[in-house]
Write a protein that holds these residues in place. Sequence first.
Motif, PDB file in Angstrom:
ATOM      1  N   MET A   1       0.859  -1.208   0.000  1.00 51.19           N
ATOM      2  CA  MET A   1       0.000   0.000   0.000  1.00 51.19           C
ATOM      3  C   MET A   1       0.887   1.248   0.000  1.00 51.19           C
ATOM      4  N   ASP A   2       0.587   2.233  -0.865  1.00 54.06           N
ATOM      5  CA  ASP A   2       1.484   3.387  -0.954  1.00 54.06           C
ATOM      6  C   ASP A   2       1.240   4.403   0.168  1.00 54.06           C
ATOM      7  N   ALA A   3       2.215   5.321   0.329  1.00 56.23           N
ATOM      8  CA  ALA A   3       2.213   6.257   1.450  1.00 56.23           C
ATOM      9  C   ALA A   3       0.980   7.152   1.464  1.00 56.23           C
ATOM     10  N   LYS A   4       0.527   7.576   0.268  1.00 53.19           N
ATOM     11  CA  LYS A   4      -0.623   8.471   0.207  1.00 53.19           C
ATOM     12  C   LYS A   4      -1.882   7.764   0.707  1.00 53.19           C
ATOM     13  N   LYS A   5      -2.008   6.514   0.275  1.00 52.07           N
ATOM     14  CA  LYS A   5      -3.164   5.700   0.669  1.00 52.07           C
ATOM     15  C   LYS A   5      -3.161   5.504   2.194  1.00 52.07           C
ATOM     16  N   ILE A   6      -1.986   5.222   2.739  1.00 50.23           N
ATOM     17  CA  ILE A   6      -1.848   5.040   4.186  1.00 50.23           C
ATOM     18  C   ILE A   6      -2.275   6.320   4.904  1.00 50.23           C
ATOM     19  N   LYS A   7      -1.826   7.453   4.361  1.00 49.80           N
ATOM     20  CA  LYS A   7      -2.140   8.735   4.980  1.00 49.80           C
ATOM     21  C   LYS A   7      -3.650   8.991   4.985  1.00 49.80           C
ATOM     22  N   ASP A   8      -4.287   8.730   3.824  1.00 50.19           N
ATOM     23  CA  ASP A   8      -5.738   8.896   3.711  1.00 50.19           C
ATOM     24  C   ASP A   8      -6.463   7.985   4.705  1.00 50.19           C
ATOM     25  N   THR A   9      -5.982   6.756   4.777  1.00 42.62           N
ATOM     26  CA  THR A   9      -6.636   5.786   5.641  1.00 42.62           C
ATOM     27  C   THR A   9      -6.489   6.192   7.104  1.00 42.62           C
ATOM     28  N   ARG A  10      -5.299   6.699   7.461  1.00 42.64           N
ATOM     29  CA  ARG A  10      -5.081   7.139   8.832  1.00 42.64           C
ATOM     30  C   ARG A  10      -6.062   8.273   9.186  1.00 42.64           C
ATOM     31  N   ARG A  11      -6.276   9.173   8.209  1.00 43.10           N
ATOM     32  CA  ARG A  11      -7.219  10.271   8.442  1.00 43.10           C
ATOM     33  C   ARG A  11      -8.632   9.724   8.671  1.00 43.10           C
ATOM     34  N   ARG A  12      -9.005   8.741   7.835  1.00 47.87           N
ATOM     35  CA  ARG A  12     -10.328   8.125   7.996  1.00 47.87           C
ATOM     36  C   ARG A  12     -10.457   7.459   9.357  1.00 47.87           C
ATOM     37  N   LEU A  13      -9.403   6.773   9.751  1.00 40.36           N
ATOM     38  CA  LEU A  13      -9.432   6.068  11.036  1.00 40.36           C
ATOM     39  C   LEU A  13      -9.547   7.041  12.198  1.00 40.36           C
ATOM     40  N   SER A  14      -8.785   8.145  12.142  1.00 41.56           N
ATOM     41  CA  SER A  14      -8.853   9.050  13.292  1.00 41.56           C
ATOM     42  C   SER A  14     -10.176   9.800  13.356  1.00 41.56           C
ATOM     43  N   SER A  15     -10.797  10.089  12.204  1.00 46.14           N
ATOM     44  CA  SER A  15     -12.100  10.757  12.302  1.00 46.14           C
ATOM     45  C   SER A  15     -13.165   9.772  12.789  1.00 46.14           C
ATOM     46  N   GLU A  16     -13.056   8.522  12.360  1.00 43.61           N
ATOM     47  CA  GLU A  16     -13.972   7.484  12.849  1.00 43.61           C
ATOM     48  C   GLU A  16     -13.791   7.308  14.367  1.00 43.61           C
ATOM     49  N   TYR A  17     -12.554   7.392  14.807  1.00 44.86           N
ATOM     50  CA  TYR A  17     -12.213   7.263  16.217  1.00 44.86           C
ATOM     51  C   TYR A  17     -12.891   8.373  17.030  1.00 44.86           C
ATOM     52  N   GLU A  18     -12.769   9.612  16.534  1.00 45.38           N
ATOM     53  CA  GLU A  18     -13.390  10.744  17.226  1.00 45.38           C
ATOM     54  C   GLU A  18     -14.914  10.601  17.281  1.00 45.38           C
ATOM     55  N   ASN A  19     -15.503  10.167  16.149  1.00 46.13           N
ATOM     56  CA  ASN A  19     -16.952   9.964  16.128  1.00 46.13           C
ATOM     57  C   ASN A  19     -17.395   8.942  17.169  1.00 46.13           C
ATOM     58  N   LEU A  20     -16.594   7.881  17.278  1.00 44.20           N
ATOM     59  CA  LEU A  20     -16.937   6.831  18.231  1.00 44.20           C
ATOM     60  C   LEU A  20     -16.870   7.344  19.658  1.00 44.20           C
ATOM     61  N   ILE A  21     -15.835   8.101  19.969  1.00 41.28           N
ATOM     62  CA  ILE A  21     -15.693   8.664  21.315  1.00 41.28           C
ATOM     63  C   ILE A  21     -16.923   9.524  21.622  1.00 41.28           C
ATOM     64  N   LYS A  22     -17.325  10.343  20.653  1.00 45.63           N
ATOM     65  CA  LYS A  22     -18.500  11.192  20.854  1.00 45.63           C
ATOM     66  C   LYS A  22     -19.741  10.347  21.091  1.00 45.63           C
ATOM     67  N   SER A  23     -19.913   9.315  20.275  1.00 42.63           N
ATOM     68  CA  SER A  23     -21.107   8.488  20.397  1.00 42.63           C
ATOM     69  C   SER A  23     -21.100   7.711  21.718  1.00 42.63           C
ATOM     70  N   ILE A  24     -19.913   7.285  22.161  1.00 38.73           N
ATOM     71  CA  ILE A  24     -19.820   6.586  23.452  1.00 38.73           C
ATOM     72  C   ILE A  24     -20.197   7.546  24.587  1.00 38.73           C
ATOM     73  N   ASN A  25     -19.723   8.768  24.516  1.00 40.03           N
ATOM     74  CA  ASN A  25     -20.065   9.756  25.538  1.00 40.03           C
ATOM     75  C   ASN A  25     -21.556  10.053  25.547  1.00 40.03           C
ATOM     76  N   ARG A  26     -22.135  10.141  24.338  1.00 41.36           N
ATOM     77  CA  ARG A  26     -23.573  10.389  24.236  1.00 41.36           C
ATOM     78  C   ARG A  26     -24.373   9.255  24.870  1.00 41.36           C
ATOM     79  N   SER A  27     -24.007   8.013  24.555  1.00 48.41           N
ATOM     80  CA  SER A  27     -24.806   6.916  25.100  1.00 48.41           C
ATOM     81  C   SER A  27     -24.572   6.765  26.596  1.00 48.41           C
TER      82      SER A  27
END
Length: 133
Positions: free
Chosen positions: A1-27
Motif C-alpha cells: 500500500m502506498d504512502a498516500k493511501k496510508i495517509k488517507d486511511t489514517r485520516r479516515r481512522l482518526s475521524s472514525e475514532y473521534e466519532n466513536l468517542i462522541k457516540s460513546i459519551n452520548r450513550s
Amino acid sequence: MDAKKIKDTRRRLSSEYENLIKSINRSRLAAEEIKLENTEDEGDLAAISHERELLYNLHESDFARLRFIQEAMKAMDRGQYGECVRCGEDINEKRLDAVPWATMCIRCQGETEAEHASSRMMLAGQEAEETDL
Ligand SMILES: [Zn+2]
C-alpha cells in the motif's frame, strides 16, 4: 500500500475514532438519564430496561470498533497495516476500503467468528446446566 493511501486511511481512522468517542459519551449520558428516572410502573420499567439493554449493546460494539481502530493505527506505526494479524497475508484492498480498521483477512475473520460463536454456545450450555441444579 502506498504512502498516500496510508495517509488517507489514517485520516479516515482518526475521524472514525473521534466519532466513536462522541457516540460513546452520548450513550453514556443517555444511560445516566435513564438511571435517574424513577418509576414504579411495570410497563415503564420494562421499556426502560429494554432501552438500557439497547444502549449497552450499542456501547459494546462501539468499544469493540474502537479497539480495532487502535489496533489498525498501531499496525500502521509498525508498517504492518493491511496485513492479517492471524495469518500474515495481505488483506484485500477492497475490504480495507470498506472496513479500514479490519485487522484480519476475510477468511480469518470468518474462522474467528465461528470459534467465538461456538465457545459462546458452550458457555451458555454450562450456565443452563448450572441453573438446573
Ligand atoms: Zn488471515
